[in-house]
Design a protein around this motif. Structure first.
Motif, mmCIF file in Angstrom:
data_model
loop_
_atom_site.group_PDB
_atom_site.id
_atom_site.type_symbol
_atom_site.label_atom_id
_atom_site.label_comp_id
_atom_site.label_asym_id
_atom_site.label_seq_id
_atom_site.Cartn_x
_atom_site.Cartn_y
_atom_site.Cartn_z
ATOM 1 N N LEU A 1 0.943 -1.044 -0.134
ATOM 2 C CA LEU A 1 -0.328 -0.165 -0.018
ATOM 3 C C LEU A 1 0.795 1.768 0.006
ATOM 4 O O LEU A 1 1.858 1.275 0.902
ATOM 5 C CB LEU A 1 -0.891 0.099 1.105
ATOM 6 N N PRO A 2 0.850 2.092 -0.939
ATOM 7 C CA PRO A 2 0.731 3.526 -0.171
ATOM 8 C C PRO A 2 1.723 4.183 0.943
ATOM 9 O O PRO A 2 0.204 3.684 2.075
ATOM 10 C CB PRO A 2 0.018 4.131 -1.240
ATOM 11 N N PRO A 3 2.392 4.529 1.051
ATOM 12 C CA PRO A 3 2.742 5.070 2.399
ATOM 13 C C PRO A 3 2.111 6.404 2.777
ATOM 14 O O PRO A 3 1.152 6.725 2.356
ATOM 15 C CB PRO A 3 4.315 5.975 2.236
ATOM 16 N N ARG A 4 1.690 6.235 4.205
ATOM 17 C CA ARG A 4 0.417 6.682 4.936
ATOM 18 C C ARG A 4 0.828 8.403 5.199
ATOM 19 O O ARG A 4 -0.346 8.659 4.595
ATOM 20 C CB ARG A 4 0.521 6.006 6.484
ATOM 21 N N PRO A 5 1.849 8.704 5.428
ATOM 22 C CA PRO A 5 2.128 10.383 5.238
ATOM 23 C C PRO A 5 1.950 10.799 4.332
ATOM 24 O O PRO A 5 1.833 11.464 4.062
ATOM 25 C CB PRO A 5 3.732 10.524 5.425
ATOM 26 N N LEU A 6 2.429 9.637 2.257
ATOM 27 C CA LEU A 6 1.885 10.431 1.823
ATOM 28 C C LEU A 6 0.773 10.169 1.333
ATOM 29 O O LEU A 6 0.166 11.450 0.677
ATOM 30 C CB LEU A 6 2.718 9.356 0.561
ATOM 31 N N LEU A 7 -0.057 9.924 1.527
ATOM 32 C CA LEU A 7 -1.927 9.755 1.455
ATOM 33 C C LEU A 7 -2.320 11.081 1.976
ATOM 34 O O LEU A 7 -3.358 11.985 1.706
ATOM 35 C CB LEU A 7 -2.337 8.220 1.807
ATOM 36 N N GLU A 8 -1.412 11.484 3.616
ATOM 37 C CA GLU A 8 -1.992 12.195 4.380
ATOM 38 C C GLU A 8 -2.293 13.339 4.608
ATOM 39 O O GLU A 8 -2.646 14.086 3.829
ATOM 40 C CB GLU A 8 -1.231 11.638 5.677
ATOM 41 N N ASN A 9 -0.743 13.155 2.938
ATOM 42 C CA ASN A 9 -0.419 15.068 2.297
ATOM 43 C C ASN A 9 -1.833 14.884 1.259
ATOM 44 O O ASN A 9 -1.691 15.941 0.900
ATOM 45 C CB ASN A 9 1.115 14.783 1.744
#
Length: 349
Positions: A273-281
């Motif tokens: 899965l894509p990194p959480r911080p990337l999706l948060e941003n």
């Protein structure tokens, strides 16, 4: 659901961006619902959406939290209905959208989710991905891009020349320009050679196809909450495909729930899965830029490039009913809307 240190449940293939191991992610702390007055949520949704969204488990939990769902009659003046605290809608009718815009101006105390003018950007694939392209998001966790695309309004015979002039690389994915909620607006076709391009039916959008291991990530957003699930997508294209395929290949809606890839045996390099911080941003920026709180992203990772992602489609008010635990997230989202408005009133802002 077992969450690892990044907040992802890799075993079930469902990711909930969360500060704590709970189904609700990123949402501001909510006060106990017992201290709130009854919340009235009007809804203007199609029969199909009502059936998929207003499931018994959502209605039961809503009652416990003091939330009532009331249908809106679009044939009657909206000002004569209610009173409402929140209105949910997903209409594409321009006359109805004008009614909602007027109602928002006359009744600022009612939260309309979401502004019709903002939703309009997602009804046209020419403007849909512009905010992603303008965002140009890149950090230590990866970069998020929009695929190069070309809009064709008419004259199929002009498509090969237009593609050559724009410098687009085959194969190309063709999508209807207008997203109107019908199954036809989600149909895809794939063109391998330029001689087949004149067989397409404008108006449409042509996007450069990006190999992505045949896996797509559905990123669901409800306010500040984010879910991610894996779905099967179009397979990668190789040299043999390019040399041995002619014409146009049509595909149904490839990323629907029936194409779930949760239990499939997939290379971890593809399924990660894509990194959480990337999706948060990404989620934070798109909520602000789009002015929307209910939408999802179709996102792919370029095969062989672990840190490069593409957003290839954005949908408003998607099928949240397919997501496990959506009833808890959505009821907290509704309560949070009212609490936020109440706090703003107290602060005088």
């Amino acid at each position: 659901m077992r969450l690892n240190e990044e907040g992802w449940d890799e075993e079930e293939g469902v990711a909930v961006v969360s500060a704590t191991p709970a189904p609700v992610a990123l949402s501001p702390p909510l006060a106990a619902s017992s201290g709130l007055q009854r919340l009235v949520v009007g809804y203007a949704l199609t029969k199909k959406k009502v059936k998929s969204f207003l499931q018994p488990k959502l209605l039961a939990l809503a009652r416990k939290k003091g939330i009532s769902f009331v249908p809106v009659d679009e044939t009657c003046p909206l000002s004569e209905q209610g009173p409402f605290d929140i209105i949910l809608h997903k209409g594409t009718n321009k006359e109805w959208q004008q009614v909602l815009e007027g109602y928002r101006e006359e009744h600022p105390e009612v939260t309309v989710v979401d502004p019709p003018s903002a939703i309009q950007h997602l009804h046209n694939r020419q403007s849909m991905l512009q905010e992603v392209a303008d965002l140009n998001l890149s950090n230590s966790y990866g970069e998020v891009c929009a695929p190069r695309q070309l809009v064709i309004m008419k004259d199929p015979s002009s498509i090969p020349a237009a593609v050559a002039k724009a410098g687009l690389t085959l194969p190309l994915v063709a999508k209807p320009l207008v997203v109107d909620g019908t199954s036809k607006s989600h149909q895809l076709s794939l063109a391998y050679v330029d001689t087949s391009l004149s067989m397409l039916d404008p108006p449409l959008v042509l996007q450069e196809f990006v190999n992505h291991g045949g896996i797509l990530f559905k990123v669901y957003i409800v306010g500040e909450t984010i879910w991610v699930v894996r779905r099967f997508s179009l397979p990668d294209v190789n040299d043999y495909d390019m040399e041995n395929n002619e014409g146009i290949f049509w595909f149904p809606r490839v990323s629907c729930a029936t194409n779930s890839a949760e239990d499939a045996d997939i290379d971890p390099c593809i399924s990660e899965l894509p990194p959480r911080p990337l999706l948060e941003n990404l989620g934070k920026e798109l909520r602000r830029r789009l002015g929307l709180r209910l939408f999802n992203l179709d996102m792919i990772r370029e095969h062989g490039r672990k840190d490069r992602y593409y957003v290839i489609d954005i949908n408003y008010f998607p099928g949240y009913g397919k997501m496990p635990g959506y009833e808890l997230v959505f009821t907290d989202f509704l309560l949070g809307l009212v609490q936020s408005k109440y706090k703003r009133r107290l602060s005088g802002s």
